[in-house]
Write a protein that holds these residues in place. Structure first.
Motif, PDB file in Angstrom:
ATOM      1  N   LEU A 110     -28.512  35.616 -60.176  1.00 51.49           N
ATOM      2  CA  LEU A 110     -28.056  36.569 -61.176  1.00 51.49           C
ATOM      3  C   LEU A 110     -26.974  37.487 -60.624  1.00 51.49           C
ATOM      4  O   LEU A 110     -26.039  37.866 -61.341  1.00 51.49           O
ATOM      5  CB  LEU A 110     -29.250  37.401 -61.667  1.00 51.49           C
ATOM      6  CG  LEU A 110     -28.958  38.417 -62.775  1.00 51.49           C
ATOM      7  CD1 LEU A 110     -28.457  37.709 -64.035  1.00 51.49           C
ATOM      8  CD2 LEU A 110     -30.200  39.245 -63.080  1.00 51.49           C
ATOM      9  N   ILE A 111     -27.064  37.810 -59.353  1.00 53.80           N
ATOM     10  CA  ILE A 111     -26.104  38.727 -58.740  1.00 53.80           C
ATOM     11  C   ILE A 111     -24.700  38.125 -58.678  1.00 53.80           C
ATOM     12  O   ILE A 111     -23.703  38.835 -58.583  1.00 53.80           O
ATOM     13  CB  ILE A 111     -26.591  39.147 -57.324  1.00 53.80           C
ATOM     14  CG1 ILE A 111     -25.806  40.374 -56.842  1.00 53.80           C
ATOM     15  CG2 ILE A 111     -26.445  37.984 -56.337  1.00 53.80           C
ATOM     16  CD1 ILE A 111     -26.334  40.951 -55.559  1.00 53.80           C
ATOM     17  N   ASN A 112     -24.613  36.799 -58.747  1.00 54.54           N
ATOM     18  CA  ASN A 112     -23.323  36.112 -58.695  1.00 54.54           C
ATOM     19  C   ASN A 112     -22.806  35.708 -60.072  1.00 54.54           C
ATOM     20  O   ASN A 112     -21.748  35.090 -60.174  1.00 54.54           O
ATOM     21  CB  ASN A 112     -23.435  34.859 -57.819  1.00 54.54           C
ATOM     22  CG  ASN A 112     -23.753  35.196 -56.379  1.00 54.54           C
ATOM     23  OD1 ASN A 112     -23.248  36.183 -55.840  1.00 54.54           O
ATOM     24  ND2 ASN A 112     -24.598  34.398 -55.744  1.00 54.54           N
ATOM     25  N   SER A 113     -23.531  36.036 -61.123  1.00 59.98           N
ATOM     26  CA  SER A 113     -23.132  35.664 -62.482  1.00 59.98           C
ATOM     27  C   SER A 113     -22.219  36.745 -63.064  1.00 59.98           C
ATOM     28  O   SER A 113     -22.571  37.925 -63.067  1.00 59.98           O
ATOM     29  CB  SER A 113     -24.355  35.501 -63.378  1.00 59.98           C
ATOM     30  OG  SER A 113     -25.205  34.485 -62.876  1.00 59.98           O
ATOM     31  N   THR A 114     -21.063  36.347 -63.538  1.00 55.08           N
ATOM     32  CA  THR A 114     -20.120  37.280 -64.153  1.00 55.08           C
ATOM     33  C   THR A 114     -19.788  36.799 -65.562  1.00 55.08           C
ATOM     34  O   THR A 114     -19.547  35.608 -65.785  1.00 55.08           O
ATOM     35  CB  THR A 114     -18.820  37.384 -63.339  1.00 55.08           C
ATOM     36  OG1 THR A 114     -18.257  36.068 -63.179  1.00 55.08           O
ATOM     37  CG2 THR A 114     -19.091  37.974 -61.962  1.00 55.08           C
ATOM     38  N   PRO A 115     -19.762  37.690 -66.539  1.00 56.03           N
ATOM     39  CA  PRO A 115     -19.457  37.284 -67.916  1.00 56.03           C
ATOM     40  C   PRO A 115     -17.971  37.015 -68.088  1.00 56.03           C
ATOM     41  O   PRO A 115     -17.135  37.504 -67.328  1.00 56.03           O
ATOM     42  CB  PRO A 115     -19.906  38.495 -68.742  1.00 56.03           C
ATOM     43  CG  PRO A 115     -19.746  39.654 -67.812  1.00 56.03           C
ATOM     44  CD  PRO A 115     -20.077  39.125 -66.436  1.00 56.03           C
ATOM     45  N   SER A 116     -17.652  36.234 -69.108  1.00 56.54           N
ATOM     46  CA  SER A 116     -16.261  35.997 -69.461  1.00 56.54           C
ATOM     47  C   SER A 116     -15.677  37.259 -70.096  1.00 56.54           C
ATOM     48  O   SER A 116     -16.382  38.235 -70.334  1.00 56.54           O
ATOM     49  CB  SER A 116     -16.154  34.825 -70.433  1.00 56.54           C
ATOM     50  OG  SER A 116     -16.838  35.138 -71.649  1.00 56.54           O
ATOM     51  N   ARG A 117     -14.377  37.217 -70.378  1.00 54.32           N
ATOM     52  CA  ARG A 117     -13.742  38.387 -70.989  1.00 54.32           C
ATOM     53  C   ARG A 117     -14.378  38.708 -72.336  1.00 54.32           C
ATOM     54  O   ARG A 117     -14.694  39.861 -72.640  1.00 54.32           O
ATOM     55  CB  ARG A 117     -12.237  38.121 -71.152  1.00 54.32           C
ATOM     56  CG  ARG A 117     -11.463  39.320 -71.699  1.00 54.32           C
ATOM     57  CD  ARG A 117      -9.986  39.005 -71.818  1.00 54.32           C
ATOM     58  NE  ARG A 117      -9.242  40.148 -72.296  1.00 54.32           N
ATOM     59  CZ  ARG A 117      -8.749  41.114 -71.544  1.00 54.32           C
ATOM     60  NH1 ARG A 117      -8.945  41.069 -70.246  1.00 54.32           N
ATOM     61  NH2 ARG A 117      -8.069  42.121 -72.053  1.00 54.32           N
ATOM     62  N   GLY A 118     -14.576  37.658 -73.147  1.00 52.79           N
ATOM     63  CA  GLY A 118     -15.226  37.892 -74.436  1.00 52.79           C
ATOM     64  C   GLY A 118     -16.669  38.330 -74.279  1.00 52.79           C
ATOM     65  O   GLY A 118     -17.162  39.166 -75.046  1.00 52.79           O
ATOM     66  N   ARG A 152     -17.877  40.098 -71.860  1.00 52.30           N
ATOM     67  CA  ARG A 152     -17.900  41.514 -71.457  1.00 52.30           C
ATOM     68  C   ARG A 152     -17.791  42.416 -72.678  1.00 52.30           C
ATOM     69  O   ARG A 152     -18.463  43.443 -72.769  1.00 52.30           O
ATOM     70  CB  ARG A 152     -16.769  41.804 -70.473  1.00 52.30           C
ATOM     71  CG  ARG A 152     -17.009  41.268 -69.067  1.00 52.30           C
ATOM     72  CD  ARG A 152     -16.108  41.949 -68.057  1.00 52.30           C
ATOM     73  NE  ARG A 152     -14.703  41.736 -68.353  1.00 52.30           N
ATOM     74  CZ  ARG A 152     -13.989  40.718 -67.887  1.00 52.30           C
ATOM     75  NH1 ARG A 152     -14.571  39.796 -67.119  1.00 52.30           N
ATOM     76  NH2 ARG A 152     -12.711  40.590 -68.188  1.00 52.30           N
ATOM     77  N   TRP A 153     -16.923  42.053 -73.616  1.00 55.42           N
ATOM     78  CA  TRP A 153     -16.787  42.843 -74.837  1.00 55.42           C
ATOM     79  C   TRP A 153     -18.089  42.852 -75.633  1.00 55.42           C
ATOM     80  O   TRP A 153     -18.528  43.901 -76.118  1.00 55.42           O
ATOM     81  CB  TRP A 153     -15.647  42.283 -75.695  1.00 55.42           C
ATOM     82  CG  TRP A 153     -14.304  42.780 -75.280  1.00 55.42           C
ATOM     83  CD1 TRP A 153     -13.387  42.130 -74.495  1.00 55.42           C
ATOM     84  CD2 TRP A 153     -13.709  44.036 -75.617  1.00 55.42           C
ATOM     85  NE1 TRP A 153     -12.265  42.905 -74.316  1.00 55.42           N
ATOM     86  CE2 TRP A 153     -12.432  44.072 -75.001  1.00 55.42           C
ATOM     87  CE3 TRP A 153     -14.120  45.124 -76.386  1.00 55.42           C
ATOM     88  CZ2 TRP A 153     -11.578  45.158 -75.136  1.00 55.42           C
ATOM     89  CZ3 TRP A 153     -13.270  46.212 -76.514  1.00 55.42           C
ATOM     90  CH2 TRP A 153     -12.004  46.227 -75.901  1.00 55.42           C
ATOM     91  N   LEU A 154     -18.695  41.666 -75.766  1.00 52.42           N
ATOM     92  CA  LEU A 154     -19.930  41.583 -76.547  1.00 52.42           C
ATOM     93  C   LEU A 154     -21.052  42.374 -75.877  1.00 52.42           C
ATOM     94  O   LEU A 154     -21.791  43.105 -76.542  1.00 52.42           O
ATOM     95  CB  LEU A 154     -20.339  40.115 -76.708  1.00 52.42           C
ATOM     96  CG  LEU A 154     -19.448  39.275 -77.625  1.00 52.42           C
ATOM     97  CD1 LEU A 154     -19.894  37.822 -77.614  1.00 52.42           C
ATOM     98  CD2 LEU A 154     -19.456  39.828 -79.045  1.00 52.42           C
TER      99      LEU A 154
END
Length: 275
Positions: free
Chosen positions: A4-12, A14-16
């Motif tokens: 989980l610590i290495n999971s990053t959301p996409s740009r969209g 992040r907005w959601l």
């Protein structure tokens, strides 16, 4: 398995994810408002969004019968003028004293204890003194912002100056730089973007002091208007004003961030900061 610590959301994404808490808070408010108004349709504590929008529109468009001014814009202009002047003076003093404290040990030995003690004094406790010394005009409100924000900026810049690599100072002096040249050509360029970041952090505190000062002694301003209508339990005015203050604070924060990115891209690249 991806941690989980290495999971990053996409740009969209992040907005959601960023909007989700606001949506949940809005739904919670609507449910509480509907439940309260179902019991008493005249309850003023949790007005409907439509009622708040109507009151905000009135404040933003209707002229005051006595002064001929539109309340929202006159209040906004007064508060923005106070906070811009107060924070601007704080930033200037913070930069000058922060550089001197961070770069000159003799100055630091004299001023650093004073700055430390000043940062521990609750600024609100000085408000009566400021009103006595400067009256209830603009000077007292601006002085409260300066007193509350400046020590934080000085300590932040001083600490950052002391964390700069000694090799930079040694190389500058090896090349023949004087003390003032080291301050102006080595410390100043590196502390200026830090000042903008520190000012962003201090902006919330500056708004707090401004609202408090306006609530006690003012004839116009966002804080003055909120505390003026509280006696009538006018939540349809108070809540939109709080939201408006939050929006203004956000816009000022983003303006400082934009100036910092445009003027000092190297700083944000080295910090890995794109905010």
């Amino acid at each position: 398995m991806k941690r989980l610590i290495n999971s990053t959301p996409s740009r969209g994404g992040r907005w959601l994810l960023g909007l989700l808490p606001f949506v949940l808070l809005g739904m919670l408010y609507l449910s509480l408002s509907n439940a309260r108004l179902a019991e008493n349709p005249n309850d003023p504590l949790l007005p409907t969004p439509a009622k708040m929008a109507q009151s905000f529109h009135h404040l933003a468009t209707a002229e005051n019968a006595r002064t001929g001014e539109i309340l929202l814009w006159s209040d906004t202009l007064a508060s923005l003028e106070r906070i811009v002047i107060g924070v601007g003076i704080s930033a200037l003093i913070g930069l000058i004293v922060g550089i001197l404290n961070g770069g000159l040990p003799l100055v630091r030995a004299k001023l650093s204890p004073l700055v430390t003690v000043a940062s521990l004094i609750p600024p609100m406790a000085l408000l009566p003194i400021l009103f006595i010394a400067f009256g209830t005009g603009e000077a007292a409100k601006i002085a409260l912002i300066v007193i509350g924000v400046t020590p934080f900026l000085i300590r932040d810049l001083q600490g950052h100056a002391l964390r700069l690599p000694d090799e930079q100072l040694i190389k500058a002096q090896t090349l023949g730089a004087s003390s003032w040249q080291v301050l102006l050509r080595v410390l100043l360029p590196q502390l200026t973007p830090r000042l903008l970041n520190a000012t962003r952090l201090a902006m919330g505190t500056a708004w707090l002091f401004l609202i408090a000062a306006e609530a006690i002694a003012a004839q116009e301003g966002l804080g003055y208007r909120i505390f003026l209508v509280r006696r009538y339990l006018s939540m349809d005015v108070i809540l939109p004003y709080v939201a408006w203050i939050t929006l203004l604070a956000f816009l000022l924060d983003q303006l400082l961030a934009w100036v910092s990115r445009m003027a000092f891209p190297w700083y944000h690249a080295s910090e890995g900061d794109n905010a």
